[in-house]
Enzyme design. Structure first.
Site, mmCIF file in Angstrom:
data_model
loop_
_atom_site.group_PDB
_atom_site.id
_atom_site.type_symbol
_atom_site.label_atom_id
_atom_site.label_comp_id
_atom_site.label_asym_id
_atom_site.label_seq_id
_atom_site.Cartn_x
_atom_site.Cartn_y
_atom_site.Cartn_z
ATOM 1 C CE LYS A 171 0.073 122.813 -39.691
ATOM 2 N NZ LYS A 171 0.279 124.116 -40.335
ATOM 3 C CG ASP A 174 3.998 123.668 -39.641
ATOM 4 O OD1 ASP A 174 3.264 124.661 -39.813
ATOM 5 O OD2 ASP A 174 4.306 123.250 -38.508
#
Length: 462
Positions: free
Chosen positions: A114, A154
């Site tokens: 991430k 995201d």
């Protein structure tokens, strides 16, 4: 894990996984796997860097960029990039940690990672966002690649931002490769990618409903409460409508929009909300401007929908982490909710999960059944994996092909969670299996066994 007291989100994700593993029979059947815990909980690599860019006035700004390359046992690091003022290392570590096991549940060859930045794209011009993306990718491009790390979008990173970053990577590295997913349809993107997380969430819940009801029920006629109003919430709502449900709520950071009558949201309403979000605006602006919405929905400022929706059958948290607490969980159960599945990552607090699981165990078939994020919302990263496959083969599948693959992945994920829960947890007669238990055990076991095969950890004989 006492080494990370200043990382509450990561500590929560780790504790939730470990408590489930230790409550299961996994370490009784495979005691050696417990040796993996201290290894898998530490990222293989954390990259932190400055991002210097200039606004339209020529003024200098400095943000912090991150990439947490958490685990590559099952494939290249895979996980999104988030641009939001709240981004910090704890949040990215929690998201990356969850991503490891979520990606494992898809059955595709993807590790977990991430990244992102505390940059806020809201209120910025296209030129400012482009300059930031090029500055961000100047450093990140050194650490990613189609066989190393493949980021996606995201929160705060949509098609525009992915496009700018892909262009920057291509410029800096002088090569075209599938280094980002969520790309445009004409330059390597996959059809169904924007819809995938929301669609996959609904596909997963379809299997929950069918199993719990013995095939007698479906989404048809159900009242569905959804939080959020981004891609996940929008496409979950559209798929639920397609299957005959009534969607009674959506929300954003300013508050919640809740149906006052029986109709709920229409496809046209959701199209208006999608356009609003593309313009980086908020729901109250639409509610105030549209008399039609004012007559059918109540705007509740500063609130989440869960305690305001009245009777509800299905709840789909699809906004952000920890958006359902214990009191809200109890309110949903009191309102008749039978299925709750997370479109957002770690959408429920641990206290809320405890409420769900206690209700499931106590009431058996009549309790609330909980689908955790790492299983229920894995459709997005699954289609990202399919995009990687299409890029590698230099082909493009039809929407029907991708949707069929997505549906198959969500079905296999559901049965994997269900059967693993049956195998590793004791169930009373008539009790529904714990899907969060099954997801955690299955995802962890897959990753731990691969790490052992690679020599990342080993068993010491007594």
């Amino acid at each position: 894990m006492s080494n990370y007291p200043a990382e509450p989100e990561f500590q929560q994700a780790y504790s939730e996984l470990v408590s489930t593993l230790k409550a299961s029979k996994l370490f009784q059947v495979h005691p050696e796997l417990e040796n993996c815990l201290p290894v898998v909980s530490v990222p293989e690599r954390i990259i932190q860097f400055r991002v210097v860019w200039e606004d339209d006035k020529g003024e200098l700004h400095v943000n912090t960029g991150y990439r947490v390359q958490f685990n590559s046992a099952l494939g290249p690091y895979k996980g999104g990039l988030r641009f939001h003022p709240t981004v910090n290392l704890s949040i990215l570590k929690f998201l990356g940690f969850e991503q490891i096991f979520k990606n494992a549940l898809t059955g595709l060859s993807m590790g977990g990672g991430k990244g992102g930045s505390d940059f806020d794209p809201k209120g910025k011009s296209d030129s400012e966002i482009r300059r930031f993306c090029y500055a961000f990718m100047k450093e990140l491009s050194r650490h990613i690649g189609g066989f190393t790390d493949v980021p996606a979008g995201d929160i705060g990173v949509g098609g525009r931002e992915v496009g700018y970053m892909f262009g920057a990577y291509k410029s800096y590295r002088n090569q075209w490769e599938g280094v980002l997913t969520g790309k445009g349809e004409t330059w390597g993107g996959s059809l169904i990618r924007p819809e995938a997380t929301g669609y996959g969430l609904v596909y997963y819940v379809q299997h929950m409903i069918a199993y719990a009801s013995g095939g007698k029920e479906s989404f048809a006629g159900k009242r569905v409460a959804i939080s959020g109003s981004g891609n996940v919430a929008q496409f979950a709502a559209l798929k639920a409508l397609e299957l005959g449900a009534t969607v009674i709520s959506l929300s954003d950071s300013k508050g919640a929009l809740v149906a006052t009558g029986e109709q709920g949201f229409t496809e046209a309403d959701i199209a208006q909300i999608a356009q609003l979000k593309l313009e980086r605006k908020y729901l109250p602006e639409l509610h105030q401007a549209e008399e039609c919405l004012q007559s059918r929905f109540k705007w509740i400022p500063g609130a989440r929908p869960w305690t305001h929706v009245g009777k509800v059958d299905i709840a789909l948290p699809s906004a952000t982490q920890n958006e359902v607490n214990a009191e809200e969980a109890k309110a949903l159960i009191a309102a008749g909710c039978k299925y709750l599945a997370e479109g957002s990552n770690m959408g429920s607090t641990q206290e809320a999960i405890d409420v769900y699981e206690a209700d499931r165990a106590e009431k058996k078939q009549n309790g609330l059944w909980y689908g955790p994020a790492k299983a229920a919302n894995c459709g997005g990263v699954a289609v990202s994996g399919l995009e990687m496959a299409q890029n590698s083969m230099r082909i493009r599948w039809t929407a029907e092909q991708v949707d069929k693959e997505l549906a198959g992945i969500m079905e296999r994920c559901f049965w994997d969670c269900l059967n693993t829960a049956k195998e590793y947890f004791d169930l009373a007669e008539g009790e529904l299996p714990s899907l969060v238990g099954g997801a955690n055990v299955s995802g962890f076991a897959k990753v731990a066994k691969a790490m052992h095969d690679h020599g990342d950890w080993w068993s010491v004989k007594a």
